[in-house]
Design a protein around this motif. Structure first.
Motif, short mmCIF file in Angstrom:
data_model
loop_
_atom_site.label_atom_id
_atom_site.label_comp_id
_atom_site.label_asym_id
_atom_site.label_seq_id
_atom_site.Cartn_x
_atom_site.Cartn_y
_atom_site.Cartn_z
N ILE A 54 6.20 7.48 -7.11
CA ILE A 54 6.80 6.39 -6.41
C ILE A 54 6.61 6.60 -4.76
N TYR A 57 3.33 6.42 -3.58
CA TYR A 57 2.80 5.12 -3.79
C TYR A 57 3.26 4.20 -2.31
N VAL A 58 4.72 4.24 -2.20
CA VAL A 58 5.17 3.38 -1.19
C VAL A 58 4.92 3.79 0.30
N LEU A 171 7.98 -4.41 -5.87
CA LEU A 171 7.16 -3.18 -5.55
C LEU A 171 5.65 -3.38 -5.45
N LYS A 179 3.49 -0.84 2.93
CA LYS A 179 3.95 -1.32 1.41
C LYS A 179 5.61 -1.30 1.87
N GLY A 181 9.07 -0.38 0.94
CA GLY A 181 9.55 0.78 0.73
C GLY A 181 9.40 1.96 1.60
N THR A 187 15.31 1.43 0.32
CA THR A 187 14.78 0.44 -0.57
C THR A 187 15.11 0.73 -2.03
N PHE A 189 13.94 -0.46 -6.03
CA PHE A 189 12.93 -1.07 -6.83
C PHE A 189 13.65 -1.04 -8.38
N LYS A 195 10.50 -7.20 -14.27
CA LYS A 195 9.97 -6.71 -13.05
C LYS A 195 8.57 -6.37 -13.07
N LEU A 263 3.08 3.06 -13.68
CA LEU A 263 2.57 2.93 -12.33
C LEU A 263 0.99 2.96 -12.33
N LEU A 266 -0.21 -0.27 -12.04
CA LEU A 266 0.31 -1.18 -11.15
C LEU A 266 -0.76 -2.04 -10.32
N SER A 302 4.18 -9.52 -4.11
CA SER A 302 3.78 -8.93 -5.35
C SER A 302 4.09 -9.99 -6.54
#
Ligand SMILES: *Cc1c(COP(=O)(O)O)cnc(C)c1O
Length: 396
Positions: A54, A57-58, A171, A179, A181, A187, A189, A195, A263, A266, A302
């Motif tokens: 995570i 990713y962000v 997200l 991004k 986050g 932040t 999520f 979600k 993920l 995503l 998103s």
């Protein structure tokens, strides 16, 4: 086509289409089953891996996973040092948790109004709501469109506030090409099934600050540590120390296995959400009296929710009538959200005089339409058809 289903006509579809739902595939099931056979089914190595993925990713340094997004927000308020009498400024157009997290710490949420176009927290209204007791700003990326992060970050810097972004909807969303986050102090999520990705229940806080990450981890586990470097003293190998008040807010490895698998999908989830939103906006943008969601140019949503606004002056009847008519067509419309301060509980704790005109006007005119990656093209067409039917009947 016949008349409206609410008047006895044939509904647009036979089965109710829910407004949101998870997409679970065989690879998700396999990942969870594999985790079930491992040595750890509560907090184990998959939590670390999920957090790492995570954060990567962000584009944040740290991620701390929790059993749900609400507890994650509570932990963020604790880490930000919100205590009795402290205030945090948030938006009324949000789920209860964005404000309740302040109450859990005996602080006081203060509601500032939303912008009339994006429906996100208005930075000017937020600025006016700041007092010497304000500790934090809690903007929400409503529907998945990032809040006005730049002016809010500036306000936070100027006034020494912690910026806690409620990204339960966002997200994968972007603000000025970055991004969500990677920008706010912390932040959150959420991984609730409606979600963007799900772990059943679950949530996470991402942050670039090591001190916050440490406090969040402590909070997740009763404020308790066994780390020799953190202990104030030691009485032996069994020794553990409670250094602050926390909760049991842990996610399980089973859920982390699901989260890691989700993920991976995503990008496809986001692509499909954006595609559905584009079809809606293309169709509804042409219907007089309907307002499609305004997208600020610096944001890439998103699309957790699609909010359609009905200009009251252009329709007969009330939002309740359009809403009930859409439900009768078997379209699972919703309203996100009732302004939080209007809740009976908030009314009993001193919020009776609060009025946010933009939030209240939106509340009277909004309907949320179904949007989730597993919707078929036909489902999308059904929604458009039902809105067209109801629009035609009630349009002045
Ligand atoms: C879903 C949601 C939360 C809470 O997340 P949970 O995981 O359900 O506890 C908080 N804020 C907003 C805006 C949400 O939509």
């Amino acid at each position: 086509m016949g008349g409206l289903a609410i008047h006895g006509g044939t509904p647009v579809r036979e089965k109710m289409l829910s407004y949101g739902r998870q997409s679970i595939g065989p690879e998700d099931v396999e990942a969870v089953v594999e985790a079930l056979h491992s040595d750890y089914i509560t907090q184990g190595p998959l939590i670390d891996l999920f957090e790492q993925r995570i954060a990567e990713y962000v584009g944040a340094k740290y991620a701390v996973a929790f059993c749900n997004g609400t507890v994650a927000l509570h932990a963020a308020c604790a880490a930000a040092g919100i205590g009795p009498g402290d205030e945090a400024v948030t938006t009324p157009i949000t789920f209860l948790a964005s404000a309740n997290c302040v109450l859990y710490q005996q602080g006081r949420p203060v509601f500032a109004d939303i912008r009339g176009d994006t429906y996100n927290l208005d930075p000017l209204s937020a600025k006016r709501a700041v007092t010497p007791r304000t500790k934090a700003l809690i903007p929400v990326d409503f529907t998945g469109q990032p809040a006005d992060l730049e002016p809010l970050m500036e306000l936070a810097r100027e006034r020494g506030l912690v910026l806690i972004e409620d990204g339960a909807h966002s997200l994968g969303a972007e603000y000025r090409g970055r991004k969500v986050g990677s920008l706010a102090d912390m932040t959150m999520f959420s991984f609730h099934p409606v979600k963007i990705i799900t772990t059943g229940e679950g949530g996470v806080i991402v942050t670039n600050r090591e001190d916050y990450a440490r406090k969040l981890r402590l909070f997740r586990n009763h404020g308790m540590t066994r780390d020799p470097e953190e202990l104030l003293r030691s009485e032996g190998a069994w020794y553990y120390e409670m250094q602050s008040l926390g909760v049991n807010g842990r996610l399980t490895d089973l859920q982390a296995a699901l989260g890691i698998s989700q993920l991976g999908k995503l990008p496809e989830f986001l692509r499909r959400r954006r595609e559905i939103a584009a079809r809606y906006s293309e169709a509804f943008g042409k219907m007089a009296g309907l307002r499609i969601p305004h997208q600020a140019p610096e944001t890439n949503s998103s699309w957790h929710l699609y909010v359609l606004r009905w200009d009251r002056s252009e329709f007969r009847g009330t939002r309740k009538e359009w809403f009930d008519a859409l439900r009768a067509e078997n379209i699972g419309v919703h309203v996100h959200y009732i302004p939080v301060y209007r809740q009976p509980y908030y009314q009993t704790i001193g919020y009776g005089d609060v009025h946010c005109p933009e939030a209240e006007a939106l509340y009277e005119e909004m309907t949320t339409l179904p949007i989730f990656p597993a919707m078929s093209d036909e489902d999308v067409s059904d929604v458009i058809e039902a809105v067209r039917k109801v629009h035609e009947y009630y349009k002045k």
